[in-house]
Design a protein around this motif. Structure first.
Motif, short mmCIF file in Angstrom:
data_model
loop_
_atom_site.label_atom_id
_atom_site.label_comp_id
_atom_site.label_asym_id
_atom_site.label_seq_id
_atom_site.Cartn_x
_atom_site.Cartn_y
_atom_site.Cartn_z
N LYS A 46 39.16 40.18 -24.57
CA LYS A 46 38.61 38.96 -23.96
C LYS A 46 37.12 38.84 -24.23
O LYS A 46 36.46 39.81 -24.59
CB LYS A 46 38.87 38.98 -22.45
N ALA A 47 36.58 37.65 -24.05
CA ALA A 47 35.17 37.37 -24.32
C ALA A 47 34.24 38.24 -23.48
O ALA A 47 33.17 38.63 -23.92
CB ALA A 47 34.87 35.90 -24.06
N ARG A 48 34.69 38.59 -22.24
CA ARG A 48 33.86 39.40 -21.35
C ARG A 48 33.56 40.76 -21.97
O ARG A 48 32.41 41.23 -21.94
CB ARG A 48 34.58 39.58 -20.02
N PHE A 49 34.60 41.38 -22.57
CA PHE A 49 34.42 42.69 -23.19
C PHE A 49 33.52 42.58 -24.43
O PHE A 49 32.69 43.44 -24.72
CB PHE A 49 35.78 43.28 -23.58
N THR A 50 33.66 41.44 -25.16
CA THR A 50 32.86 41.23 -26.37
C THR A 50 31.38 41.14 -26.02
O THR A 50 30.52 41.77 -26.67
CB THR A 50 33.29 39.93 -27.08
N VAL A 51 31.07 40.35 -24.96
CA VAL A 51 29.67 40.21 -24.55
C VAL A 51 29.10 41.55 -24.10
O VAL A 51 27.98 41.93 -24.46
CB VAL A 51 29.56 39.16 -23.43
N PHE A 52 29.90 42.29 -23.32
CA PHE A 52 29.46 43.60 -22.83
C PHE A 52 29.18 44.55 -24.00
O PHE A 52 28.18 45.28 -24.01
CB PHE A 52 30.54 44.18 -21.92
N ALA A 53 30.08 44.54 -24.99
CA ALA A 53 29.92 45.43 -26.14
C ALA A 53 28.66 45.08 -26.93
O ALA A 53 27.92 45.98 -27.37
CB ALA A 53 31.15 45.35 -27.04
N ILE A 54 28.42 43.77 -27.10
CA ILE A 54 27.24 43.35 -27.87
C ILE A 54 25.96 43.76 -27.17
O ILE A 54 25.02 44.28 -27.78
CB ILE A 54 27.28 41.83 -28.10
N ILE A 55 25.93 43.52 -25.82
CA ILE A 55 24.73 43.88 -25.05
C ILE A 55 24.49 45.38 -25.10
O ILE A 55 23.36 45.85 -25.29
CB ILE A 55 24.86 43.39 -23.59
N SER A 56 25.56 46.15 -24.93
CA SER A 56 25.44 47.61 -24.98
C SER A 56 24.93 48.07 -26.34
O SER A 56 24.07 48.95 -26.45
CB SER A 56 26.80 48.26 -24.69
N PHE A 57 25.48 47.48 -27.39
CA PHE A 57 25.07 47.84 -28.76
C PHE A 57 23.59 47.56 -28.99
O PHE A 57 22.85 48.37 -29.57
CB PHE A 57 25.92 47.08 -29.77
N ILE A 58 23.14 46.37 -28.48
CA ILE A 58 21.73 46.00 -28.66
C ILE A 58 20.83 46.97 -27.91
O ILE A 58 19.79 47.42 -28.43
CB ILE A 58 21.49 44.55 -28.19
N LEU A 59 21.20 47.29 -26.66
CA LEU A 59 20.36 48.21 -25.87
C LEU A 59 20.29 49.59 -26.50
O LEU A 59 19.21 50.19 -26.60
CB LEU A 59 20.93 48.30 -24.44
N ILE A 60 21.44 50.09 -26.90
CA ILE A 60 21.46 51.44 -27.50
C ILE A 60 20.69 51.45 -28.81
O ILE A 60 19.90 52.36 -29.08
CB ILE A 60 22.92 51.90 -27.72
N SER A 61 20.90 50.42 -29.65
CA SER A 61 20.20 50.34 -30.93
C SER A 61 18.69 50.26 -30.73
O SER A 61 17.92 50.90 -31.44
CB SER A 61 20.69 49.13 -31.73
N SER A 62 18.29 49.45 -29.75
CA SER A 62 16.86 49.32 -29.47
C SER A 62 16.27 50.65 -29.03
O SER A 62 15.17 51.03 -29.46
CB SER A 62 16.63 48.26 -28.39
N ALA A 63 16.99 51.35 -28.16
CA ALA A 63 16.51 52.65 -27.68
C ALA A 63 16.40 53.65 -28.83
O ALA A 63 15.41 54.39 -28.95
CB ALA A 63 17.44 53.19 -26.60
#
Length: 605
Positions: free
Chosen positions: A370-387
């Protein structure tokens, strides 16, 4: 090396197509030159051919003819044309085109181009389940590795092929891999392993069905081995066995450098030096025509030996000189750098494929969630990548600052060392040296010869210490003369043979750069004397377009630079690296076990 030939039989029907379209009788098309003319004529009207498969195969066939007459550039072009004309339905022909183009690039000596085509062909064959040609490609890759002295990788591939062919009961293919590996061992100077693998190959003969060409090559190589290693009985035995097969492959007797070399060495062992010399010349001509490095080196060596045996020392010297020039031109290729670059390229491509596979899996998961999991995954990926990126950036800045501080410290330390050396040298020369001379003069008046000799020795040692602390020749004579003086001293005082090519460098460098280069030469020679076990040393000091190059080469035991890449301290290279960095130059190290070491230092003008 014994290579797998192109699988021409697969495309025999293309010759029939060419005959039908040009109305030529069947026997005429057997001539390669005529074949090429016919196919080029057909290709000029390829729009009349209905299928992409037939159009592609015409170019594939023409490329094969160019390959057979060693016009490799034309062959490479036509293989590319064939690839462009095939469609996705013609995967097997696309794989064949990449494989054969890789062989053409192999013969031209293009490591990365050939290896890239081989890898592409291998991937397609693997996807199609054509294991037979996967193994053929592997064998080609092993040969290409060997050409560039990447023996470890070649041996891994061959061991795998030997295991595979042994399980599939293919003795002739196993023997070919044993034979090729024995030649690699010969290049590395591993005579015991060379004999072991030749005997393994011979133990599999005769083949069923018979392959007189491969069997005779194995026998002749064994004859050569025993001839070179002082076993005339075995040499003659294997040559006779090979000779019995020659009627089955008659062309060998006049054009094959291995046969001619073996026959010449047999005559040499029987003290028929004039006959051996003539055969060695024929072997040399055949080797040049074959463009095979190993055959040509063997022919040079045997020709030199026969001239020596005939008392023709001048011809022997010229032959060995030509051999030296030839081998120098071959080993001028930076094999270690080529291997490291290729290995990096291959690993990068492999990782990119793995990343692509993972991304495809992630995309599939995203589509099923679902879209909810997609948004969560993208946000998590961005945060982890930034860190991670922030951490890497901070770490990079820290390491950069640390290296800059280390570099400044090293340069200041070198400057202080030179200043202190100059002071101590002058104090020794002007102070203690003058005092010793006065004492010597007084003793000379008293005619005390024994004490005078002791003082001469002490004065000599004092001057030697002063020169090592600060080279006076550098200030009085200039850099080039100081270098020549140092090499003359090494030549006189050690057993090592020293040769050099020194250009006049007056005005080419600053005083600080001259001093650092002189110190670099001193420390490099010191490393050779201490660690290399070399019998010869060669120094080049010359102007180049970029500035000035100092090169020091030895024929010592060398080392595996890929294993010691970061271990500068144990190799005695750390100070050299710091000195050349102090004058903004570059340092290049090339070494192999058993081959020697080459150090190159460039100071940019």
């Amino acid at each position: 090396m014994i290579n797998i030939s192109e699988k021409e039989s697969k495309y025999d029907y293309m010759a029939d197509l060419a005959i039908r379209l040009s109305n030529l009788p069947s026997p005429s098309v057997q001539d390669p030159v005529l074949k090429k003319k016919v196919l080029k004529k057909v290709i000029a009207h390829e729009d009349q051919i209905s299928t992409s498969e037939d159009r592609g195969n015409l170019h594939l066939k023409l490329a094969g003819i160019y390959f057979s007459v060693e016009q490799f550039d034309s062959a490479i072009y036509e293989y590319g044309e064939a690839i462009d004309r095939f469609t996705e339905m013609d995967s097997i022909f696309i794989a064949d085109s990449f494989f054969f183009r890789g062989q053409a690039k192999d013969y031209k000596g293009e490591l990365l181009g050939g290896m890239g085509d081989y890898q592409t062909a291998r991937d397609i064959y693997t996807a199609l389940g054509d294991n037979e040609y996967v193994h053929h490609v592997d064998a080609g890759m092993a040969i290409l590795y060997s050409k560039f002295a990447i023996y470890g990788e070649a041996e891994k591939i061959r061991n795998s092929l030997i295991s595979t062919y042994s399980k599939s009961d293919a003795p002739s293919n196993v023997a070919i891999q044993f034979y090729n590996q024995s030649e690699d061992y010969e290049r590395q100077g591993r005579a015991e392993n060379q004999l072991e693998y030749l005997l393994k190959a011979d133990s599999l003969t005769p083949f069923d069905p018979r392959d007189f060409y491969i069997e005779s090559m194995i026998k002749l190589s064994l004859s050569n081995y025993f001839g070179e290693n002082g076993n005339p009985e075995k040499q003659s035995e294997y040559f006779i066995q090979a000779q019995e097969m020659i009627p089955q492959v008659p062309g060998i007797a006049t054009t094959n450098p291995i046969y001619l070399n073996a026959k010449a060495r047999l005559e040499y062992s029987q003290n028929h030096f004039s006959t051996a010399n003539q055969l060695a010349k024929e072997s040399f001509i055949a080797a040049k025509e074959s463009k095979n490095m190993d055959h040509l080196i063997k022919a040079y060596r045997l020709l030199g030996e026969t001239y020596d045996a005939m008392g023709q020392s001048s011809e022997a010297y010229q032959t060995r000189l030509a051999l030296t020039h030839y081998t120098d031109s071959i080993f001028a290729v930076n094999q270690a750098t080529t291997f490291a670059y290729y290995q990096t390229l291959y690993e990068t491509e492999r990782k990119e494929k793995e990343i692509l596979t993972k991304m495809q899996e992630i995309e599939s998961i995203k589509q099923n969630n679902k879209a909810r999991f997609t948004v969560f995954a993208i946000i998590s990926f961005i945060l982890i990548s930034s860190a991670v990126l922030f951490f890497l950036w901070k770490n990079l800045q820290h390491e950069k600052k640390k290296k800059e501080m280390q570099s400044r410290f090293s340069q200041e330390l070198l400057k202080n060392q030179e200043t202190e050396r100059i002071r101590i040298s002058k104090d020794l020369h002007d102070g203690l040296g003058q005092s010793l001379l006065l004492i010597k003069n007084k003793i000379a008046l008293s005619k005390d010869n024994t004490t005078g000799e002791l003082l001469d020795t002490a004065i000599g040692e004092l001057r030697s210490i002063a020169r090592s602390l600060h080279p006076m020749q550098l200030e009085k004579l200039g850099l080039s003369k100081a270098v020549e003086h140092l090499l003359d001293q090494i030549d006189r005082e050690t057993e090592i043979f020293v040769s050099s090519e020194i250009e006049e460098m007056k005005g080419a460098l600053k005083k600080e750069e001259e001093l650092h280069l002189y110190r670099i030469l001193q420390e490099s020679i010191n490393n050779v004397l201490k660690h290399s076990e070399a019998s010869a040393l060669r120094v080049f000091f010359q102007r180049i377009d970029k500035g000035v190059e100092l090169k020091i080469e030895d024929n010592g035991k060398g080392f595996d630079f890929s294993e010691k890449l970061n271990d500068f301290q144990s190799l005695g290279l750390k100070t050299l690296k710091e000195r050349i960095a102090a004058i903004h130059g570059t340092m290049k190290v090339s070494s192999e076990k058993g081959v020697g070491t080459s150090l190159s230092f460039i100071v940019y003008a």
